[in-house]
Design an enzyme around this catalytic site. Sequence first.
Site, PDB file in Angstrom:
ATOM      1  CB  VAL A  82      18.408 -92.697  98.881  1.00  0.00           C
ATOM      2  CG1 VAL A  82      17.155 -92.534  99.740  1.00  0.00           C
ATOM      3  CG2 VAL A  82      19.080 -94.039  99.151  1.00  0.00           C
ATOM      4  CE  LYS A  83      13.043 -88.496  92.219  1.00  0.00           C
ATOM      5  NZ  LYS A  83      12.068 -88.939  91.197  1.00  0.00           N
ATOM      6  CG  LEU A  84      16.136 -88.605 100.877  1.00  0.00           C
ATOM      7  CD1 LEU A  84      17.185 -88.152 101.891  1.00  0.00           C
ATOM      8  CD2 LEU A  84      15.157 -89.573 101.529  1.00  0.00           C
TER       9      LEU A  84
END
Length: 214
Positions: A82-84
């Site tokens: 998951v890219k944040l």
Amino acid sequence: MKIFIDTANLDMIEEINSWGILDGVTTNPSLIAKEKTDTPSRVKAIAAIVDGPISAEAMSPDSEGMIREGRELAAIHPNINVKLPMCIESLKATKVLSSEGIDVNMTLIFTPNQALLAAKAGARYVSPFIGRLDDIGSYGSDMLAQTVSIIDDYDFDTEVIAASIRGPVHVLEAASAGCHIATIPYDVLKKMVSHPKTDEGIRTFIADFEKSKK
């Protein structure tokens, strides 16, 4: 150094994967939009091509939404992380997601301090944007080298992804700094293969081989 491709184009991914050098894929909302599709559908299709980490970005502005989106994205395929974007809400979400065994790629990193905080929160990957720093007159590769040093010195379970790569020189600088991963655009990967003297040598060998057959 691991090599990722920074794209959401399936044809590009398939081609680079056929070279035998591809370790993973990073995407972002802009790259997904170019392909006129949605993130869940596209990362599922990418996972069918590449057996390696695939970054998919969550777009919620608050930690609760990031956590919800992160769980949904991670459920699509085991290889998805998951890219944040780096911010306080992302740090909160990273702490929760990483505690659940969900890998987080903290993106939009522009200082070693940001990378340090992301690693402390449990990020599996941190992505310093070296090209965008160069664009404003800073030295992106210097920042990258400092980041790699900090992550390695303190033995974090975090890998540094050199991102926002503009050309082959950035890849060389990342590798020289001991960076764990570089995520590279398709056109830059193509440029890395070529050299005028290599092309000249191939033409010479072919010409000489044809002469030897006569």
